[in-house]
Design an enzyme around this catalytic site. Structure first.
Site, PDB file in Angstrom:
ATOM      1  N   CYS A 127       0.754  -1.339   0.099  1.00 29.96           N
ATOM      2  CA  CYS A 127       0.072  -0.019  -0.014  1.00 29.96           C
ATOM      3  C   CYS A 127       0.915   1.311   0.000  1.00 29.96           C
ATOM      4  CB  CYS A 127      -0.971  -0.213   1.217  1.00 29.96           C
ATOM      5  SG  CYS A 127      -1.959  -1.500   1.373  1.00 29.96           S
ATOM      6  N   HIS A 142      -2.470   8.188   6.285  1.00 30.66           N
ATOM      7  CA  HIS A 142      -2.687   6.816   5.671  1.00 30.66           C
ATOM      8  C   HIS A 142      -3.991   6.156   6.257  1.00 30.66           C
ATOM      9  CE1 HIS A 142      -1.719   2.851   3.785  1.00 30.66           C
ATOM     10  NE2 HIS A 142      -1.747   2.326   5.066  1.00 30.66           N
ATOM     11  N   GLU A 161      -0.397   4.915  13.641  1.00 31.42           N
ATOM     12  CA  GLU A 161      -0.080   6.104  12.833  1.00 31.42           C
ATOM     13  C   GLU A 161      -0.483   7.513  13.853  1.00 31.42           C
ATOM     14  OE1 GLU A 161      -0.696   8.379   8.591  1.00 31.42           O
ATOM     15  OE2 GLU A 161      -2.185   6.754   9.343  1.00 31.42           O
ATOM     16  N   LYS A 210      -9.591   7.995   3.114  1.00 33.63           N
ATOM     17  CA  LYS A 210     -10.196   6.698   2.893  1.00 33.63           C
ATOM     18  C   LYS A 210     -11.338   6.755   3.352  1.00 33.63           C
ATOM     19  CE  LYS A 210      -5.462   4.616   2.322  1.00 33.63           C
ATOM     20  NZ  LYS A 210      -4.440   5.856   2.722  1.00 33.63           N
ATOM     21  N   HIS A 237      -9.919   1.800   0.467  1.00 35.76           N
ATOM     22  CA  HIS A 237      -8.399   2.042   0.462  1.00 35.76           C
ATOM     23  C   HIS A 237      -8.025   1.414  -0.890  1.00 35.76           C
ATOM     24  CE1 HIS A 237      -4.306   1.131   1.247  1.00 35.76           C
ATOM     25  NE2 HIS A 237      -4.344   0.295   2.335  1.00 35.76           N
ATOM     26  N   PHE A 285       1.902  -3.497   4.026  1.00 29.27           N
ATOM     27  CA  PHE A 285       2.281  -5.048   4.470  1.00 29.27           C
ATOM     28  C   PHE A 285       3.825  -5.051   4.165  1.00 29.27           C
ATOM     29  CE2 PHE A 285      -2.387  -6.832   4.460  1.00 29.27           C
ATOM     30  CZ  PHE A 285      -2.740  -6.037   5.700  1.00 29.27           C
TER      31      PHE A 285
END
Length: 409
Positions: free
Chosen positions: A165, A303, A314, A332, A337, A396
């Site tokens: 991502c 994010h 975050e 988002k 996403h 990831f």
């Protein structure tokens, strides 16, 4: 006034669940609209036993831009990338640049998985004779960058970050480096993703990464909210045109802003868990690269995917690296996403917030998680004047990318 060696953003292009171009997608953010829908509205054969049925689908058809004959050679993610790149290049005024000074960096988190699964299904049903002669280019992760470079005639390299991502954001960081290293004058950068397939949704659901909330699809993605329960998958593409400031100024180009700094780090820990310290390192590295202090950052495009652990990690990283003063948003909540495209769209949103002096409100933020010590915009858009913004992307594998964007006069 920018210096000749600064890196400006002169063009924007996007196909997202919110709109078929960058301007419509931005306006939808300002309007607080959601692009998240029930997949069964568009796919009649969606498995009834699959516990996740919502996603953010691009409503605009890239085939309308590419033409049906050309589009048949491309995976859907490649189609989205080429369409967004054409828009961005056109928006930049189609700079007259030598092919050897024009580069492309377009990332993807997964690659042509729709084509891989579709072609495998064809092979199982009908054998080799039914396979497309373009099957291999369709599934290659470098396919989007390759097709964009072919479309634009870019010969200074076609690079393809594949960092989950964070791919779209890492593409921008690499484009920044290419211009600073004098390997290109113009770089077309961004990310793309198209993987709304039952197998992919089931796989993410098996990781317990996706929300299984029922009811109104527009209410499911809720970053930083106390009731968040996982992210919503989406498809899309976002592309920006980066230019050396001296080159852009010489041709009288308009700039949306500048990419002032970037940092790419790896947490080297868990394959899927968020890591606050790795994120802090990325934020601080981007600040050093931009030669700015934490107090200089007025806005953060988070994010924030709407996962319980990821959003908290975050939020802690932002406070540790910057403090609690920046104005924060999480788009988002409206797009879902977009995986490999999300970082590029986040940078685009942050730039437009600086340019227009408005930060879109985070949708569905009914009750801020008590562990989030940030000024997250909700309810109404926030207006003001900010000179610098931070856009975060994490993926990831422990991929952490932070970008510093600045307003230009």
């Amino acid at each position: 006034m920018s210096r000749d060696d600064d890196v400006l953003v002169t063009g924007l292009g996007a196909l997202t669940p919110l709109g078929g171009n960058a301007a419509d997608s931005w306006q939808a953010l300002l309007d607080g609209r959601s692009g998240i829908t029930d997949l069964r509205e568009r796919q009649d054969d969606w498995p009834e036993d699959l516990p996740v049925r919502i996603a953010g689908s691009v409503s605009a058809d890239p085939v309308d831009v590419l033409g049906r004959v050309h589009a048949r050679k491309l995976d859907r993610g490649e189609q989205l990338a080429v369409a967004a790149a054409r828009e961005a290049f056109r928006d930049a005024g189609a700079p007259q640049v030598e092919p050897e000074r024009l580069a492309v960096v377009v990332g993807t988190g997964i690659g042509g998985v729709l084509s891989a699964l579709g072609q495998d299904d064809l092979y199982e049903r009908s054998g080799m004779r039914k396979l497309s002669s373009y099957a291999v280019p369709m599934l290659m992760p470098n396919g989007p960058a390759a097709w964009v470079s072919i479309d634009l005639g870019a010969r200074a390299g076609a690079r393809s970050p594949v960092s989950a991502c964070a791919s779209g954001a890492e593409s921008i960081a690499l484009g920044l480096d290419l211009i600073r290293l004098d390997r290109a004058d113009v770089v077309v950068v961004g990310g793309t993703e198209a993987c709304l397939h039952p197998f992919m949704v089931a796989a993410f659901a098996q990781m317990k990464a996706l929300s299984r909330q029922e009811g109104d699809p527009s209410l499911v993605s809720r970053p930083f909210d106390a009731a968040r329960s996982g992210f919503v998958m989406a498809e899309g593409a976002a592309v920006l045109v980066l230019e050396r400031a001296g080159f852009a100024r010489a041709r009288g180009a308009r700039a949306y802003g500048a990419v002032a700094g970037a940092a790419v780090t790896s947490s080297a820990g868990h394959i899927s868990a968020s890591d606050t310290e790795g994120q802090v390192t990325a934020v601080r590295g981007a600040l050093r690269d931009a030669r700015l202090e934490p107090r200089d950052i007025g806005h953060v495009h988070a994010h924030a995917t709407s996962t319980p652990g990821g959003d908290l990690a975050e939020a802690d990283a932002v406070v540790k690296a910057l403090g609690d003063h920046p104005v924060v948003t999480a788009t988002k909540s409206m797009t879902g996403h977009m995986l490999g495209a999300s970082g590029a769209f986040g940078a685009m949103s942050a730039l437009l917030s600086l340019r227009h002096g408005v930060v879109p409100a985070t949708r569905n933020l009914d009750a801020l998680d008590p562990g989030v010590r940030l000024d997250v915009v909700s309810g109404e858009n926030r207006t003001g004047r900010w000179d610098a913004a931070l856009a975060n992307s994490f993926g990831f594998g422990g991929h952490n990318v932070s970008l510093v964007l600045t307003r230009t006069t």
